[in-house]
Motif scaffolding. Sequence first.
Motif, PDB file in Angstrom:
ATOM      1  N   GLY A   1       0.805  -1.214   0.000  1.00  0.00           N
ATOM      2  CA  GLY A   1       0.000   0.000   0.000  1.00  0.00           C
ATOM      3  C   GLY A   1       0.838   1.265   0.000  1.00  0.00           C
ATOM      4  O   GLY A   1       1.951   1.301  -0.529  1.00  0.00           O
ATOM      5  N   VAL A   2       0.301   2.326   0.602  1.00  0.00           N
ATOM      6  CA  VAL A   2       1.007   3.612   0.673  1.00  0.00           C
ATOM      7  C   VAL A   2       2.191   3.473   1.627  1.00  0.00           C
ATOM      8  O   VAL A   2       2.047   2.989   2.752  1.00  0.00           O
ATOM      9  CB  VAL A   2       0.067   4.726   1.168  1.00  0.00           C
ATOM     10  CG1 VAL A   2       0.834   6.036   1.327  1.00  0.00           C
ATOM     11  CG2 VAL A   2      -1.107   4.907   0.205  1.00  0.00           C
ATOM     12  N   ASN A   3       3.375   3.918   1.168  1.00  0.00           N
ATOM     13  CA  ASN A   3       4.589   3.772   1.980  1.00  0.00           C
ATOM     14  C   ASN A   3       4.879   4.968   2.870  1.00  0.00           C
ATOM     15  O   ASN A   3       5.455   4.830   3.949  1.00  0.00           O
ATOM     16  CB  ASN A   3       5.805   3.540   1.070  1.00  0.00           C
ATOM     17  CG  ASN A   3       5.607   2.375   0.124  1.00  0.00           C
ATOM     18  OD1 ASN A   3       5.374   2.573  -1.058  1.00  0.00           O
ATOM     19  ND2 ASN A   3       5.698   1.156   0.645  1.00  0.00           N
ATOM     20  N   GLY A   4       4.509   6.164   2.395  1.00  0.00           N
ATOM     21  CA  GLY A   4       4.855   7.351   3.161  1.00  0.00           C
ATOM     22  C   GLY A   4       4.017   8.553   2.761  1.00  0.00           C
ATOM     23  O   GLY A   4       3.246   8.503   1.806  1.00  0.00           O
TER      24      GLY A   4
ATOM     25  N   LEU B   1      11.374  14.930   7.324  1.00  0.00           N
ATOM     26  CA  LEU B   1      10.712  15.294   8.572  1.00  0.00           C
ATOM     27  C   LEU B   1      11.701  15.146   9.725  1.00  0.00           C
ATOM     28  O   LEU B   1      12.310  14.094   9.906  1.00  0.00           O
ATOM     29  CB  LEU B   1       9.499  14.398   8.824  1.00  0.00           C
ATOM     30  CG  LEU B   1       8.790  14.661  10.156  1.00  0.00           C
ATOM     31  CD1 LEU B   1       8.073  15.999  10.114  1.00  0.00           C
ATOM     32  CD2 LEU B   1       7.810  13.550  10.489  1.00  0.00           C
ATOM     33  N   ASP B   2      11.875  16.207  10.496  1.00  0.00           N
ATOM     34  CA  ASP B   2      12.736  16.207  11.676  1.00  0.00           C
ATOM     35  C   ASP B   2      11.833  16.153  12.908  1.00  0.00           C
ATOM     36  O   ASP B   2      11.127  17.124  13.209  1.00  0.00           O
ATOM     37  CB  ASP B   2      13.608  17.468  11.691  1.00  0.00           C
ATOM     38  CG  ASP B   2      14.671  17.425  12.782  1.00  0.00           C
ATOM     39  OD1 ASP B   2      14.333  17.009  13.904  1.00  0.00           O
ATOM     40  OD2 ASP B   2      15.822  17.819  12.514  1.00  0.00           O
ATOM     41  N   ILE B   3      11.830  15.024  13.599  1.00  0.00           N
ATOM     42  CA  ILE B   3      10.923  14.847  14.736  1.00  0.00           C
ATOM     43  C   ILE B   3      11.228  15.848  15.850  1.00  0.00           C
ATOM     44  O   ILE B   3      10.321  16.387  16.487  1.00  0.00           O
ATOM     45  CB  ILE B   3      11.005  13.396  15.266  1.00  0.00           C
ATOM     46  CG1 ILE B   3      10.524  12.428  14.182  1.00  0.00           C
ATOM     47  CG2 ILE B   3      10.173  13.227  16.537  1.00  0.00           C
ATOM     48  CD1 ILE B   3      10.681  10.978  14.536  1.00  0.00           C
TER      49      ILE B   3
ATOM     50  N   PRO C   1       4.200   6.641   7.924  1.00  0.00           N
ATOM     51  CA  PRO C   1       5.086   7.720   8.364  1.00  0.00           C
ATOM     52  C   PRO C   1       5.104   8.922   7.420  1.00  0.00           C
ATOM     53  O   PRO C   1       4.896   8.787   6.216  1.00  0.00           O
ATOM     54  CB  PRO C   1       6.465   7.054   8.384  1.00  0.00           C
ATOM     55  CG  PRO C   1       6.379   6.000   7.320  1.00  0.00           C
ATOM     56  CD  PRO C   1       4.956   5.490   7.385  1.00  0.00           C
ATOM     57  N   ILE C   2       5.336  10.094   7.992  1.00  0.00           N
ATOM     58  CA  ILE C   2       5.589  11.304   7.201  1.00  0.00           C
ATOM     59  C   ILE C   2       7.071  11.290   6.838  1.00  0.00           C
ATOM     60  O   ILE C   2       7.933  11.316   7.722  1.00  0.00           O
ATOM     61  CB  ILE C   2       5.254  12.571   8.002  1.00  0.00           C
ATOM     62  CG1 ILE C   2       3.763  12.593   8.368  1.00  0.00           C
ATOM     63  CG2 ILE C   2       5.621  13.827   7.210  1.00  0.00           C
ATOM     64  CD1 ILE C   2       3.394  13.660   9.378  1.00  0.00           C
ATOM     65  N   LEU C   3       7.378  11.225   5.552  1.00  0.00           N
ATOM     66  CA  LEU C   3       8.767  11.145   5.104  1.00  0.00           C
ATOM     67  C   LEU C   3       9.344  12.507   4.761  1.00  0.00           C
ATOM     68  O   LEU C   3      10.503  12.799   5.089  1.00  0.00           O
ATOM     69  CB  LEU C   3       8.872  10.219   3.888  1.00  0.00           C
ATOM     70  CG  LEU C   3       8.420   8.768   4.083  1.00  0.00           C
ATOM     71  CD1 LEU C   3       8.643   7.977   2.799  1.00  0.00           C
ATOM     72  CD2 LEU C   3       9.174   8.121   5.243  1.00  0.00           C
ATOM     73  N   PHE C   4       8.538  13.338   4.076  1.00  0.00           N
ATOM     74  CA  PHE C   4       9.035  14.638   3.620  1.00  0.00           C
ATOM     75  C   PHE C   4       8.013  15.726   3.939  1.00  0.00           C
ATOM     76  O   PHE C   4       6.815  15.458   4.049  1.00  0.00           O
ATOM     77  CB  PHE C   4       9.286  14.627   2.102  1.00  0.00           C
ATOM     78  CG  PHE C   4      10.227  13.549   1.633  1.00  0.00           C
ATOM     79  CD1 PHE C   4      11.598  13.752   1.642  1.00  0.00           C
ATOM     80  CD2 PHE C   4       9.743  12.333   1.181  1.00  0.00           C
ATOM     81  CE1 PHE C   4      12.465  12.763   1.209  1.00  0.00           C
ATOM     82  CE2 PHE C   4      10.596  11.332   0.749  1.00  0.00           C
ATOM     83  CZ  PHE C   4      11.967  11.552   0.765  1.00  0.00           C
ATOM     84  N   VAL C   5       8.513  16.959   4.055  1.00  0.00           N
ATOM     85  CA  VAL C   5       7.626  18.111   4.209  1.00  0.00           C
ATOM     86  C   VAL C   5       8.040  19.190   3.220  1.00  0.00           C
ATOM     87  O   VAL C   5       9.232  19.419   2.989  1.00  0.00           O
ATOM     88  CB  VAL C   5       7.646  18.681   5.651  1.00  0.00           C
ATOM     89  CG1 VAL C   5       7.051  17.682   6.626  1.00  0.00           C
ATOM     90  CG2 VAL C   5       9.050  19.075   6.084  1.00  0.00           C
ATOM     91  N   GLY C   6       7.042  19.832   2.612  1.00  0.00           N
ATOM     92  CA  GLY C   6       7.286  20.970   1.731  1.00  0.00           C
ATOM     93  C   GLY C   6       7.130  22.247   2.531  1.00  0.00           C
ATOM     94  O   GLY C   6       6.165  22.406   3.282  1.00  0.00           O
ATOM     95  N   SER C   7       8.071  23.160   2.383  1.00  0.00           N
ATOM     96  CA  SER C   7       8.051  24.350   3.240  1.00  0.00           C
ATOM     97  C   SER C   7       8.264  25.644   2.459  1.00  0.00           C
ATOM     98  O   SER C   7       8.879  26.584   2.947  1.00  0.00           O
ATOM     99  CB  SER C   7       9.137  24.233   4.318  1.00  0.00           C
ATOM    100  OG  SER C   7      10.416  24.030   3.725  1.00  0.00           O
ATOM    101  N   GLY C   8       7.770  25.703   1.224  1.00  0.00           N
ATOM    102  CA  GLY C   8       7.929  26.916   0.428  1.00  0.00           C
ATOM    103  C   GLY C   8       7.647  26.651  -1.034  1.00  0.00           C
ATOM    104  O   GLY C   8       7.236  25.548  -1.421  1.00  0.00           O
TER     105      GLY C   8
END
Length: 488
Positions: free
Chosen positions: A432-435, A477-479, A461-468
């Motif tokens: 299924g969905v991995n991240g 993602l930095d916990i 899990p959240i693998l990446f975040v877009g910030s702009g």
Amino acid sequence: MEEIDIITTGGIVLFKWGQGKLRGEPINTVIKDHLLADRTGESKAIVENYMIRWLSDNETSTIIMVVHVKTIKVDYIDLFIKEMMKKFKEQYLPNKTIVKSIMNTTVEETLKECQERTKQEKANKKMRKFEETEKGAEKAMKLKKAKGESKKKEETIIVGEGENKTYKFDGMKKQEKPKSNGSTLSKIFAGFNGTRIIDEAESLEQAEKIEKMLIEKNVNSEIAAQIKSNIQTLLNGKKVDTFTLRGTVIQGVTEVLTRIMTPTSPIDVAKEISEKKANGDVYTMVFLGVNGVGKSTSLSKMACWLTSLNYKVMIAACDTFRAGAVDQLAVHAQKLGITLYEKGYDTDPSAIARNALKRAKEDGYDVLLVDTAGRMQGNDALMKAIAKLVHSAQTDLVLFVAEALVGNDAVNQLTTFNRYIIDYAPNKQSKGVNGIILTKFDTIDDKVGAAISLTYCTGIPILFVGSGQHYTDLKLLDIDELISTLLK
């Protein structure tokens, strides 16, 4: 006008004005099906017998929603919503409170003002030809575009020239652990003075304060309860002062959230690509989600990052439904110097994905990134189609793209996407969905609780975040940073 609601983006009703009880639940339907799910910039919807229009405001984190019977034309409604938002902010911002009687008067006065202004403007307005109106111009553009798109049916390989830029992705490296300024905790513990041993009653009191704060920041109530229990255990019988109390609370929050947010099987995308490359194979990533969350933009950021690591990347344009989707990817590919595989519009996305993978293998590419059309999880036919596409592309990594300020509906969306991909796998062995990729992470301030809940409720899990808006605005993602943001 049947009803006017002012709600927070977290779903709390601040004010309601109405002529009578509405049939059904049109407001809840719009919140669920449009505000939380679609997020495409729409500002109106028809639900049963009602037309609902809305306007959101980032400064106050609120939304004004106006309901009227759909068969009645209300010319002044757009003007009314803008004026009401302006007057609401004037009353709400100073003390973050609303006096209902004053707001009722404001609504009635604003309605009269907007009716008169619209009436006067209509009297002064000259008749225009249909093609001169906004709707006429929009229809002409659609016809023109449709005519041009209908010609694009042949397989096309576009190799972008690039802009000779060097892209640096600092967010893809392990960052120095951020330090929380503890401003929220300082307010909570303002009444805690001196050094003393915390007994069971006080440990529960302090833990409940933290639980309330977390829920206010959109943290799932079950997670908040876990953190409360952990903090209570850590505090009970401990000798603390204000400083050590704050440190103990941060420790309690960190232990629970780290356990929730850390994947049981860590995914190292760069490492997995290298392993497939060593075997002479192509690593395939599929980006999916509902409409308007930023799939194509996230894919382009991923493409930029991978090319900065010297991988040879191809993009497959499998959103053959949305007008302009292929052209949007072509622009990104041109800027980044990346190859785009496309067959235009109104073609089978699964066939495009399958043929793109074949071409990528023949031409020695390392990575294939597959863009898909947005779809709602309730559409059975479209959900089966996305499952077919995922398996046609022999996908290695399935990424669900969602906005950072998500709600319970996003949990339902992700769960449904995941279930269809698993249920309709040819060999019944799909994971299924991995991240998850969270977009607009820079816009939510400290309201990160909903994002945490998304992982907690789905186990993905959240693998990446877009910030702009820049290609380099993609990071792991930095916990620690997430926890610092939550407590700031």
